[in-house]
Design a protein around this motif. Structure first.
Motif, PDB file in Angstrom:
ATOM      1  N   HIS A 149      31.120  35.571  64.302  1.00  0.00           N
ATOM      2  CA  HIS A 149      31.589  36.881  63.848  1.00  0.00           C
ATOM      3  C   HIS A 149      30.626  37.477  62.821  1.00  0.00           C
ATOM      4  O   HIS A 149      30.447  38.705  62.780  1.00  0.00           O
ATOM      5  N   PHE A 150      30.006  36.627  62.018  1.00  0.00           N
ATOM      6  CA  PHE A 150      29.104  37.100  60.974  1.00  0.00           C
ATOM      7  C   PHE A 150      27.643  37.197  61.434  1.00  0.00           C
ATOM      8  O   PHE A 150      26.730  37.244  60.610  1.00  0.00           O
ATOM      9  N   LYS A 151      27.443  37.226  62.743  1.00  0.00           N
ATOM     10  CA  LYS A 151      26.126  37.502  63.335  1.00  0.00           C
ATOM     11  C   LYS A 151      25.084  36.442  62.988  1.00  0.00           C
ATOM     12  O   LYS A 151      23.884  36.733  62.885  1.00  0.00           O
ATOM     13  N   SER A 152      25.530  35.210  62.798  1.00  0.00           N
ATOM     14  CA  SER A 152      24.615  34.121  62.453  1.00  0.00           C
ATOM     15  C   SER A 152      24.637  33.050  63.524  1.00  0.00           C
ATOM     16  O   SER A 152      25.676  32.792  64.141  1.00  0.00           O
ATOM     17  N   LYS A 153      23.504  32.402  63.738  1.00  0.00           N
ATOM     18  CA  LYS A 153      23.484  31.201  64.565  1.00  0.00           C
ATOM     19  C   LYS A 153      24.103  30.063  63.752  1.00  0.00           C
ATOM     20  O   LYS A 153      23.941  30.001  62.535  1.00  0.00           O
ATOM     21  N   ALA A 154      24.793  29.159  64.449  1.00  0.00           N
ATOM     22  CA  ALA A 154      25.525  28.100  63.755  1.00  0.00           C
ATOM     23  C   ALA A 154      24.984  26.735  64.123  1.00  0.00           C
ATOM     24  O   ALA A 154      24.677  26.455  65.293  1.00  0.00           O
ATOM     25  N   TYR A 155      24.897  25.866  63.113  1.00  0.00           N
ATOM     26  CA  TYR A 155      24.456  24.484  63.305  1.00  0.00           C
ATOM     27  C   TYR A 155      25.331  23.579  62.448  1.00  0.00           C
ATOM     28  O   TYR A 155      25.894  24.001  61.437  1.00  0.00           O
ATOM     29  N   ARG A 156      25.403  22.340  62.863  1.00  0.00           N
ATOM     30  CA  ARG A 156      26.122  21.355  62.059  1.00  0.00           C
ATOM     31  C   ARG A 156      25.225  20.144  61.835  1.00  0.00           C
ATOM     32  O   ARG A 156      24.536  19.695  62.762  1.00  0.00           O
ATOM     33  N   ILE A 157      25.245  19.638  60.612  1.00  0.00           N
ATOM     34  CA  ILE A 157      24.535  18.399  60.310  1.00  0.00           C
ATOM     35  C   ILE A 157      25.508  17.243  60.512  1.00  0.00           C
ATOM     36  O   ILE A 157      26.583  17.213  59.913  1.00  0.00           O
ATOM     37  N   VAL A 158      25.163  16.330  61.392  1.00  0.00           N
ATOM     38  CA  VAL A 158      25.999  15.151  61.641  1.00  0.00           C
ATOM     39  C   VAL A 158      25.181  13.909  61.337  1.00  0.00           C
ATOM     40  O   VAL A 158      23.952  13.894  61.488  1.00  0.00           O
ATOM     41  N   GLU A 159      25.867  12.879  60.910  1.00  0.00           N
ATOM     42  CA  GLU A 159      25.213  11.619  60.580  1.00  0.00           C
ATOM     43  C   GLU A 159      25.477  10.596  61.673  1.00  0.00           C
ATOM     44  O   GLU A 159      26.574  10.058  61.786  1.00  0.00           O
ATOM     45  N   LYS A 160      24.488  10.409  62.509  1.00  0.00           N
ATOM     46  CA  LYS A 160      24.544   9.395  63.565  1.00  0.00           C
ATOM     47  C   LYS A 160      23.301   8.534  63.407  1.00  0.00           C
ATOM     48  O   LYS A 160      22.285   8.738  64.047  1.00  0.00           O
ATOM     49  N   GLY A 161      23.403   7.541  62.499  1.00  0.00           N
ATOM     50  CA  GLY A 161      22.214   6.819  62.092  1.00  0.00           C
ATOM     51  C   GLY A 161      21.452   7.708  61.141  1.00  0.00           C
ATOM     52  O   GLY A 161      21.714   7.740  59.944  1.00  0.00           O
ATOM     53  N   ASN A 162      20.526   8.498  61.679  1.00  0.00           N
ATOM     54  CA  ASN A 162      19.840   9.504  60.880  1.00  0.00           C
ATOM     55  C   ASN A 162      20.574  10.832  60.996  1.00  0.00           C
ATOM     56  O   ASN A 162      21.260  11.092  61.978  1.00  0.00           O
ATOM     57  N   SER A 163      20.423  11.674  59.982  1.00  0.00           N
ATOM     58  CA  SER A 163      21.046  12.993  60.029  1.00  0.00           C
ATOM     59  C   SER A 163      20.410  13.827  61.135  1.00  0.00           C
ATOM     60  O   SER A 163      19.187  13.814  61.322  1.00  0.00           O
ATOM     61  N   GLN A 164      21.244  14.543  61.854  1.00  0.00           N
ATOM     62  CA  GLN A 164      20.768  15.370  62.956  1.00  0.00           C
ATOM     63  C   GLN A 164      21.327  16.777  62.810  1.00  0.00           C
ATOM     64  O   GLN A 164      22.428  16.973  62.312  1.00  0.00           O
ATOM     65  N   LEU A 165      20.553  17.742  63.297  1.00  0.00           N
ATOM     66  CA  LEU A 165      20.951  19.136  63.277  1.00  0.00           C
ATOM     67  C   LEU A 165      21.406  19.515  64.683  1.00  0.00           C
ATOM     68  O   LEU A 165      20.610  19.532  65.618  1.00  0.00           O
ATOM     69  N   ILE A 166      22.695  19.818  64.840  1.00  0.00           N
ATOM     70  CA  ILE A 166      23.281  20.090  66.153  1.00  0.00           C
ATOM     71  C   ILE A 166      23.668  21.562  66.243  1.00  0.00           C
ATOM     72  O   ILE A 166      24.424  22.056  65.400  1.00  0.00           O
ATOM     73  N   PRO A 167      23.164  22.284  67.267  1.00  0.00           N
ATOM     74  CA  PRO A 167      23.597  23.683  67.407  1.00  0.00           C
ATOM     75  C   PRO A 167      25.052  23.746  67.857  1.00  0.00           C
ATOM     76  O   PRO A 167      25.513  22.921  68.662  1.00  0.00           O
ATOM     77  N   LEU A 168      25.786  24.713  67.329  1.00  0.00           N
ATOM     78  CA  LEU A 168      27.176  24.926  67.721  1.00  0.00           C
ATOM     79  C   LEU A 168      27.220  26.061  68.734  1.00  0.00           C
ATOM     80  O   LEU A 168      26.973  27.220  68.398  1.00  0.00           O
ATOM     81  N   ASP A 169      27.514  25.712  69.973  1.00  0.00           N
ATOM     82  CA  ASP A 169      27.533  26.693  71.049  1.00  0.00           C
ATOM     83  C   ASP A 169      28.906  27.335  71.165  1.00  0.00           C
ATOM     84  O   ASP A 169      29.885  26.892  70.568  1.00  0.00           O
ATOM     85  N   SER A 170      28.981  28.370  71.983  1.00  0.00           N
ATOM     86  CA  SER A 170      30.220  29.105  72.178  1.00  0.00           C
ATOM     87  C   SER A 170      31.341  28.178  72.622  1.00  0.00           C
ATOM     88  O   SER A 170      31.152  27.314  73.481  1.00  0.00           O
ATOM     89  N   ARG A 171      32.515  28.341  72.013  1.00  0.00           N
ATOM     90  CA  ARG A 171      33.688  27.566  72.391  1.00  0.00           C
ATOM     91  C   ARG A 171      34.947  28.321  71.977  1.00  0.00           C
ATOM     92  O   ARG A 171      34.924  29.160  71.081  1.00  0.00           O
ATOM     93  N   SER A 172      36.031  28.007  72.655  1.00  0.00           N
ATOM     94  CA  SER A 172      37.313  28.612  72.307  1.00  0.00           C
ATOM     95  C   SER A 172      38.072  27.686  71.378  1.00  0.00           C
ATOM     96  O   SER A 172      37.733  26.510  71.217  1.00  0.00           O
ATOM     97  N   ALA A 173      39.110  28.213  70.756  1.00  0.00           N
ATOM     98  CA  ALA A 173      39.944  27.408  69.868  1.00  0.00           C
ATOM     99  C   ALA A 173      40.740  26.388  70.680  1.00  0.00           C
ATOM    100  O   ALA A 173      41.095  26.631  71.829  1.00  0.00           O
TER     101      ALA A 173
END
Length: 397
Positions: A149-173
């Motif tokens: 909604h705020f016109k930004s690309k979204a990513y999440r940092i997850v810790e799976k061994g080393n920290s990884q940057l995961i893009p958050l793609d389109s999804r419904s609730a």
């Protein structure tokens, strides 16, 4: 520029260094503690009196320049009660000045028009300790939606061994995962009013009509009375039937409501929710509904459901008879819940319309409604002698 906003309760030096390793340039780190972020009170001054500029005087407002001028913003957040905690929610609520009150339709949904030409990528890291898989997913979905909604690309940092940057793609609730329950006729329903507005609250106006209809079968408690939270959170454990009633703020509850939720403990009884919003389509509230379902499970309470009603903005600008007509279906839905012990599925279905705009409505919106909505905002800007500043970008450097 890349800026990390540390919204956590503790100094996360080690985590900050880990996140730094994901990027090839130094991060500017802005630490915002409890007193650094005041809750948004829905005053609309940032739209109608000082366009683009928040009237709050705190460290959050001082950091807007860093947010707007970054190509990447990393948000380090804590969780509570299966969701983002109140501080993280306050931060997101307070980003609304970076957008216009004007509306455009995107895939059948209303979105605020962008004030700035570019917005930073949003990178989220949140604590997952104590979260169920469903709660973790609800948070991730909500963060995607907010960035979208705020016109930004979204990513999440997850810790799976080393920290990884995961893009958050389109999804419904992931709402409708918990079925509506029922109980016996409700002798007394305690309703917590979650509006943050000091005055001119649609929620308060609606709940006044509920009291007129139900009398002493309901008790309204205003969550702006923070001095009562300790007392109310203790009494919650013995209250048989509770409802949280609130406006939608950035696709979820206002941050002070989350602050109260954090104080609640698991107990017997029922819980229900009612969300009213300015946006007409109920899809805007579905990410919050998904959380409320999981909150009921976490609190060990029977989930009676979530009622959603959009299109309530402008309620108080209507004549009294038109107000009554708008409020009546909402009051009737709560009245039915009290007397029948369950939400009427017909009531809930009707209230939620439209879920999204169809193509025909999108054409009509673009021809008529959008122009009328702009006139609505422009009239108030002119009244406040702020019309000439409506396109200001005060935090751009």
């Amino acid at each position: 520029m890349k800026t990390l906003f540390d919204l956590g309760d503790k100094q996360n030096v080690g985590l900050n260094e880990t996140i730094q390793n994901l990027y090839d340039e130094p991060l500017k780190i802005v630490r915002l503690e409890e007193q650094s972020i005041k809750s948004c009170i829905g005053c609309w001054n940032c739209w109608l009196k000082t366009p683009g500029m928040c009237v709050m005087k705190d460290e959050m407002a001082e950091s807007y320049v860093d947010y707007v001028n970054s190509d990447t913003v990393i948000l380090l957040m804590d969780t509570a009660q299966g969701f983002l905690n109140h501080r993280a929610k306050a931060f997101l609520d307070r980003t609304i000045p970076h957008h216009h009150p004007y509306i455009e339709l995107v895939d059948g949904e209303c979105h605020h028009v962008e004030r700035y030409e570019n917005y930073p990528d949003l990178v989220f890291y949140y604590d997952t300790e104590g979260l169920t898989d469903q709660e973790e997913q609800v948070i991730e979905d909500y963060l995607y939606r907010t960035a979208y909604h705020f016109k930004s690309k979204a990513y999440r940092i997850v810790e799976k061994g080393n920290s990884q940057l995961i893009p958050l793609d389109s999804r419904s609730a992931k709402n409708h995962a918990v079925a509506f329950g029922s109980t016996e006729s409700i002798e007394k329903l305690v309703i917590y009013n979650g509006s943050p507005r000091i005055s001119g609250s649609n929620s308060t106006l609606i709940l006044e009509k509920v009291v007129e209809a139900l009398g002493d079968k309901v008790e309204i408690r205003d969550l702006k009375k923070r001095e009562k939270w300790e007392e109310w959170s203790k009494s919650f454990k013995s209250e048989k039937h509770v409802m949280l009633f609130m406006p939608l703020y950035v696709h979820a509850m206002p941050s002070h409501v989350m602050g109260f939720i954090e104080k609640l403990e698991a107990s017997e009884g029922s819980i229900s929710f009612f969300v009213q919003s300015g946006f007409p389509e109920s899809s805007q509230s579905s990410y919050l509904e998904a959380y409320f379902e999981q909150l009921a499970v976490r609190l060990g309470r029977k989930y009676l459901g979530t009622a959603i009603k959009g299109g309530m903005e402008g309620l108080q600008m209507r004549p009294a008879t038109a107000q009554d007509k708008m409020i009546k279906p909402l009051a009737n839905t709560i009245e039915n819940l009290v007397y029948e012990g369950e939400f009427s599925k017909i009531d809930i279905f009707q209230l939620a319309k439209p879920i999204r705009y169809g193509k025909g409505m999108q054409i009509l919106f673009n021809l008529l409604s959008k122009r009328l909505l702009n006139l609505f905002w422009d009239h108030q800007l002119k009244t406040n002698n702020a019309y000439e500043k409506r396109f200001d970008r005060p935090y751009l450097s």
